[in-house]
Write a protein that holds these residues in place. Structure first.
Motif, PDB file in Angstrom:
ATOM      1  N   GLN A  58      44.747  38.048 132.055  1.00 50.04           N
ATOM      2  CA  GLN A  58      44.794  39.303 131.296  1.00 50.04           C
ATOM      3  C   GLN A  58      43.377  39.789 131.060  1.00 50.04           C
ATOM      4  OE1 GLN A  58      47.047  39.270 127.567  1.00 50.04           O
ATOM      5  NE2 GLN A  58      45.658  40.805 126.686  1.00 50.04           N
ATOM      6  N   THR A  59      43.199  41.098 131.143  1.00 52.01           N
ATOM      7  CA  THR A  59      41.912  41.693 130.797  1.00 52.01           C
ATOM      8  C   THR A  59      41.627  41.444 129.323  1.00 52.01           C
ATOM      9  OG1 THR A  59      42.239  43.443 132.427  1.00 52.01           O
ATOM     10  CG2 THR A  59      40.592  43.838 130.729  1.00 52.01           C
ATOM     11  N   ALA A  60      40.396  41.087 129.018  1.00 54.37           N
ATOM     12  CA  ALA A  60      40.016  40.879 127.625  1.00 54.37           C
ATOM     13  C   ALA A  60      40.076  42.216 126.879  1.00 54.37           C
ATOM     14  CB  ALA A  60      38.609  40.300 127.547  1.00 54.37           C
ATOM     15  N   ILE A  61      40.695  42.213 125.716  1.00 54.78           N
ATOM     16  CA  ILE A  61      40.789  43.438 124.920  1.00 54.78           C
ATOM     17  C   ILE A  61      39.392  43.825 124.444  1.00 54.78           C
ATOM     18  CG2 ILE A  61      41.715  44.477 122.821  1.00 54.78           C
ATOM     19  CD1 ILE A  61      44.141  42.710 123.126  1.00 54.78           C
ATOM     20  N   PRO A  62      38.919  45.026 124.759  1.00 49.79           N
ATOM     21  CA  PRO A  62      37.558  45.418 124.367  1.00 49.79           C
ATOM     22  C   PRO A  62      37.436  45.547 122.851  1.00 49.79           C
ATOM     23  CG  PRO A  62      38.733  47.286 125.321  1.00 49.79           C
ATOM     24  CD  PRO A  62      39.596  46.085 125.527  1.00 49.79           C
ATOM     25  N   PRO A  63      36.326  45.085 122.287  1.00 48.70           N
ATOM     26  CA  PRO A  63      36.155  45.170 120.833  1.00 48.70           C
ATOM     27  C   PRO A  63      35.999  46.603 120.346  1.00 48.70           C
ATOM     28  CG  PRO A  63      34.144  44.383 121.883  1.00 48.70           C
ATOM     29  CD  PRO A  63      35.195  44.407 122.937  1.00 48.70           C
TER      30      PRO A  63
END
Length: 373
Positions: free
Chosen positions: A263-268
């Protein structure tokens, strides 16, 4: 005349399939333990003509017999490329407006009956194969019964037989919701909610100008028609949503990769007040895994997908790991391996070979994968 250049690279891959409790192995395991492929990079001879490559073949489509590639340019010219001889055959001039106008398409497609389809903003124009006749359909909420209050997105729609159009629909806040099936002749819409909002919203970027929302953007949602199914996938999750066209049922297949995250890391942070700030945010997000479209090879009855993830950074340069994943006709994952090819370039299958667009010093080229099963 430009010379035809062919570079061949033979690569042998050994895939490790899980051991079984007995000594017999399935057919797929036997195939994939010794899968080999070669890559030939070929150039198209365009003579003295200059081909339109600025959009990386985003406005191109394959003919039904897989022998020609059609590429549409902003000059309203349809470039006809013979994939057998690798030569430019013709440049067909068209009108933008009028009874045979192509408009301002953002994508084109040859449908299952050989019609040439031009997708525009809130419209679709369907031409006969020789471009001698055209039907134009409006895709607005006012023109289509059953769409309101939502609207259709402009990402990768598909047409089956010149009448049914498949598209992602969004709410008025431009948040994707699900799949819309449009009957063009009846101007009706059936909507199927796919829980896309919860998947896409954390990765949606918003640009604000003087405190007001100016633009929202997320990665395109991919659609692929194959085996009487519509495969829906995103750039963010290692999975496929399978819509059965006959039963109108939905199933989801989740995959696992040993070479990338799943999964793509959720951007902060997903909002910005300047374009430069937005570019910085998106560059940081691009380091995470990104999954490309799923392609179906009807000759070998397999699905293929390319993806990428950051491998390392050298100064200001980002070096990515590109991964090819192979699935069987039922979308069961078979194998994955690293490859040296742009995962997001224009791709299509022709006679069981995978063609991947490459720009060779502003000349049209393809990296052609020949698989040996």
């Amino acid at each position: 005349m430009k010379r035809l250049i062919i570079f061949s690279i033979l690569t042998v891959l050994f895939f490790s399939c899980g051991e079984k409790s007995n000594t017999e192995k399935s057919e797929s395991e036997n195939i994939l333990e010794n899968l080999t492929y070669s890559i030939d990079t070929v150039l198209v001879d365009s003579g003295e003509e200059i081909l339109f490559l600025q959009s990386d073949l985003s406005h191109s489509t394959l003919s039904m017999d897989q022998k020609k590639l059609f590429n549409f340019s902003p000059k309203s010219e349809l470039e006809v490329i013979d994939l057998e001889s690798l030569k430019l055959l013709d440049k067909v001039s068209t009108d933008k407006e009028g009874p045979l106008g192509t408009g301002w398409p953002y994508a084109i497609q040859v449908d299952q009956t050989g019609n040439m389809v031009f997708y525009g903003v809130e419209e679709v124009r369907i031409f006969s194969s020789d471009l001698s006749s055209m039907k134009r359909y409006q895709l607005t909420t006012e023109a289509l019964s059953g769409l309101e209050p939502e609207m259709l997105s402009m990402f990768n729609p598909k047409i089956t037989d010149g009448n049914l159009l498949f598209s992602i629909y969004e709410n008025q806040e431009q948040v994707p919701q699900g799949l819309a099936i449009i009957s063009l002749e009846e101007a009706t819409v059936k909507k199927f909610e796919l829980s896309l909002a919860e998947k896409i919203t954390p990765f949606t970027f918003s640009l604000y100008v003087q405190g007001r929302l100016s633009n929202k953007a997320y990665e395109p949602i991919h659609l692929e028609l194959a085996n009487n199914q519509l495969i829906v996938s995103t750039a963010y999750f290692n999975e496929a949503i399978i819509f059965d066209l006959a039963s109108e049922t939905v199933t989801t297949k989740t995959f696992h990769s040993e070479l990338t995250q799943d999964q793509t890391a959720i951007p902060p942070k997903t909002s910005a007040e300047t374009i430069n700030e937005m570019e910085t945010i998106r560059k940081e997000t691009s380091k995470s895994v990104k999954f490309g479209p799923i392609y179906f090879d009807k000759n070998n009855e397999k699905f293929w997908r390319f993806s990428r993830e950051l491998d390392r950074e050298i100064a200001d340069s980002l070096i990515f790991r590109n991964v090819l994943t192979v699935f069987d006709k039922d979308l069961n994952q078979l194998a994955e391996t690293e490859v040296s090819v742009d995962p997001f370039s224009k791709k299509f299958f022709k006679n069981g070979k995978l063609y991947s667009y490459v720009n060779v010093e502003d000349e049209l080229g393809f990296a052609v994968f020949t698989f040996d099963f």
